[in-house]
Design a protein around this motif. Sequence first.
Motif, mmCIF file in Angstrom:
data_model
loop_
_atom_site.group_PDB
_atom_site.id
_atom_site.type_symbol
_atom_site.label_atom_id
_atom_site.label_comp_id
_atom_site.label_asym_id
_atom_site.label_seq_id
_atom_site.Cartn_x
_atom_site.Cartn_y
_atom_site.Cartn_z
ATOM 1 N N UNK A 273 19.771 -21.488 8.175
ATOM 2 C CA UNK A 273 19.118 -20.185 7.984
ATOM 3 C C UNK A 273 18.303 -19.763 9.204
ATOM 4 N N UNK A 274 17.686 -20.713 9.864
ATOM 5 C CA UNK A 274 16.857 -20.375 11.015
ATOM 6 C C UNK A 274 17.698 -19.843 12.175
ATOM 7 N N UNK A 275 18.877 -20.402 12.365
ATOM 8 C CA UNK A 275 19.744 -19.883 13.421
ATOM 9 C C UNK A 275 20.204 -18.476 13.066
ATOM 10 N N UNK A 276 20.517 -18.267 11.796
ATOM 11 C CA UNK A 276 20.935 -16.935 11.361
ATOM 12 C C UNK A 276 19.808 -15.927 11.554
ATOM 13 N N UNK A 277 18.575 -16.343 11.267
ATOM 14 C CA UNK A 277 17.435 -15.447 11.465
ATOM 15 C C UNK A 277 17.231 -15.140 12.946
ATOM 16 N N UNK A 278 17.393 -16.145 13.791
ATOM 17 C CA UNK A 278 17.243 -15.947 15.232
ATOM 18 C C UNK A 278 18.259 -14.944 15.775
ATOM 19 N N UNK A 279 19.440 -14.952 15.194
ATOM 20 C CA UNK A 279 20.501 -14.076 15.692
ATOM 21 C C UNK A 279 20.530 -12.726 14.972
ATOM 22 N N UNK B 71 21.247 -10.573 6.140
ATOM 23 C CA UNK B 71 21.865 -10.849 4.841
ATOM 24 C C UNK B 71 22.375 -12.288 4.767
ATOM 25 N N UNK B 72 23.026 -12.735 5.841
ATOM 26 C CA UNK B 72 23.528 -14.115 5.859
ATOM 27 C C UNK B 72 22.377 -15.114 5.829
ATOM 28 N N UNK B 73 21.284 -14.788 6.495
ATOM 29 C CA UNK B 73 20.095 -15.639 6.506
ATOM 30 C C UNK B 73 19.566 -15.844 5.090
ATOM 31 N N UNK B 74 19.374 -14.743 4.362
ATOM 32 C CA UNK B 74 18.840 -14.842 3.012
ATOM 33 C C UNK B 74 19.812 -15.551 2.067
ATOM 34 N N UNK B 75 21.093 -15.284 2.251
ATOM 35 C CA UNK B 75 22.103 -15.929 1.406
ATOM 36 C C UNK B 75 22.120 -17.443 1.629
ATOM 37 N N UNK B 76 22.068 -17.865 2.890
ATOM 38 C CA UNK B 76 22.081 -19.297 3.204
ATOM 39 C C UNK B 76 20.837 -19.984 2.676
ATOM 40 N N UNK B 77 19.681 -19.336 2.854
ATOM 41 C CA UNK B 77 18.428 -19.925 2.372
ATOM 42 C C UNK B 77 18.428 -20.049 0.857
ATOM 43 N N UNK B 78 18.932 -19.018 0.184
ATOM 44 C CA UNK B 78 19.011 -19.055 -1.278
ATOM 45 C C UNK B 78 19.930 -20.178 -1.748
ATOM 46 N N UNK B 79 21.041 -20.332 -1.070
ATOM 47 C CA UNK B 79 21.993 -21.374 -1.450
ATOM 48 C C UNK B 79 21.392 -22.763 -1.286
ATOM 49 N N UNK B 80 20.598 -22.958 -0.241
ATOM 50 C CA UNK B 80 19.972 -24.257 0.010
ATOM 51 C C UNK B 80 18.838 -24.555 -0.957
ATOM 52 N N UNK B 81 18.094 -23.526 -1.331
ATOM 53 C CA UNK B 81 16.917 -23.749 -2.185
ATOM 54 C C UNK B 81 17.224 -23.679 -3.680
ATOM 55 N N UNK B 82 18.367 -23.091 -4.037
ATOM 56 C CA UNK B 82 18.698 -22.951 -5.443
ATOM 57 C C UNK B 82 18.668 -21.492 -5.863
ATOM 58 N N UNK B 83 19.614 -21.101 -6.712
ATOM 59 C CA UNK B 83 19.770 -19.677 -7.029
ATOM 60 C C UNK B 83 18.598 -19.100 -7.808
ATOM 61 N N UNK B 84 17.805 -19.938 -8.495
ATOM 62 C CA UNK B 84 16.697 -19.432 -9.301
ATOM 63 C C UNK B 84 15.360 -19.498 -8.575
ATOM 64 N N UNK B 85 15.355 -19.917 -7.323
ATOM 65 C CA UNK B 85 14.111 -20.056 -6.577
ATOM 66 C C UNK B 85 13.795 -18.766 -5.828
ATOM 67 N N UNK B 86 12.535 -18.347 -5.892
ATOM 68 C CA UNK B 86 12.097 -17.158 -5.148
ATOM 69 C C UNK B 86 11.891 -17.556 -3.686
#
Length: 480
Positions: free
Chosen positions: A221-227, A231-246
């Motif tokens: 996610x951090x590389x996606x944010x840097x670039x 949308x891809x950044x948030x999607x990757x972070x959500x996938x790593x943390x769990x779909x129900x996590x804010x």
Amino acid sequence: MAINEDEESRGQEQIRESLLQDENSPADGEYEPSQKSSQGHHWMVYFSTFVSVCGSFEFGSCAGYSSPTQSAIREDLDLSLAEYSVFGSILTFGAMIGAITSGPIADFIGRKGAMRMSAVLCIAGSFCIYFAEGALALDIGRLATGYGMGVFSYVVPVFIAEIAPKDLRGALTTINQFMICAGVSVAFIVGTVITWRNLALTGLIPCVVLLLGLFLIPESPRWLAKTGREKEFESALQKLRGKDVDISQEATEIQDYIATLEKLPKPKFLELFQRRYLRSVIIGVGLMVCQQFGGINGICFYTGDIFETAGFSSSIGTITYACLQVVVTGIGAAFIDKAGRKPLLLVSATGLVLGCGLAAIAFYMKVHELSLQAVPILAVTGILLYIGAFSIGMGAVPWVVMSEIFPINIKGRAGSLATLVNWFGAWLCSYTFNFLMTWSSYGTFILYGVVNALAILFVIMVVPETKGRTLEQIQAAING
């Protein structure tokens, strides 16, 4: 152009509160947000770590390949000692090039892209070695696997640090070093029962698993944010943390941190040697010199030949070596945050001196035909003590200290310099080992023992203890 120190101080003050407050800092100064990471399910983090450390296992497989295969390759292909020394050492030359280029590559095509490229190169290199009928094909294959290995050495720990939540990162990052040792050990053991060509093909397994797994895991996610890929950044972070996590707070803090980080001045290479950074550079580079010039790659690459020269069973010695390496590396990883960095380095370097001393005595007795029945056991004891001592501290601790001592704005360039020195030392040691043994078997271990004795003095006089201190405290003490 000189760095504006007031600008740098203001930039660092802005991020002081948001930096990670423990020793296990993420690679390249990456930030871990304050959100409790124990929320949600971490199965994707675990799975992503498993996929990435297949690259670490391949790293170890490449490093361990030459030890059990030296006699068979030289006999089958009629290679001279010089030709085989080139084959053994060109791996580290390729890795040196890979390490230098790994940062820009990982930033340009992403962490997953860099791992994918490395896996393809390792597969190509393995096939070159398998089909080789002469020195040239062997060297090309070894160079390709070495380059892939060098990229893995940078991108795997960076990827793990960037995806793992704070409460898991310490444990997950230790898996990288453990899997390298496991790869070396498996190559040692399997190499005693299968041919050298088939052993080359075993390197395909972790690469295939990695390539397939990369289709199933998210990008950092951090590389996606840097670039700027929001949308891809948030999607990757959500996938790593769990779909129900804010993830809103975490996402905002990561983006704010990266925006602040970009404002910090980035010194040119020569500016690393100005007074304010010189001590941290000396510590980081000096530890890499201590790690590599103490003989580890020569002994690791040619363990089987050392045992044979001493009159001990190569198979038994190599298997024992392999098992010991994995166990002791695990012990060292467990104690690094309890015992501290400096004590582990001192214990490790002391054990290296003793191991070299025993091996030197054994080969001296063999050359002068003194108590020949004691030579094998002395040599084996010395080598096993050496590898155990290296695994407990000198193998992993220099990398940990390096990640802690460099200020965030020089971490990339200073880390590249230290990595370059590390791989150059690995290449030089592996290339010269056979020639040194031909010159004087016991003299070789005396030379390594002297280097490790000097390492003890370096650690005592120069290296600070960094356990239990924040990054700011460490860097202020060193560079202030």
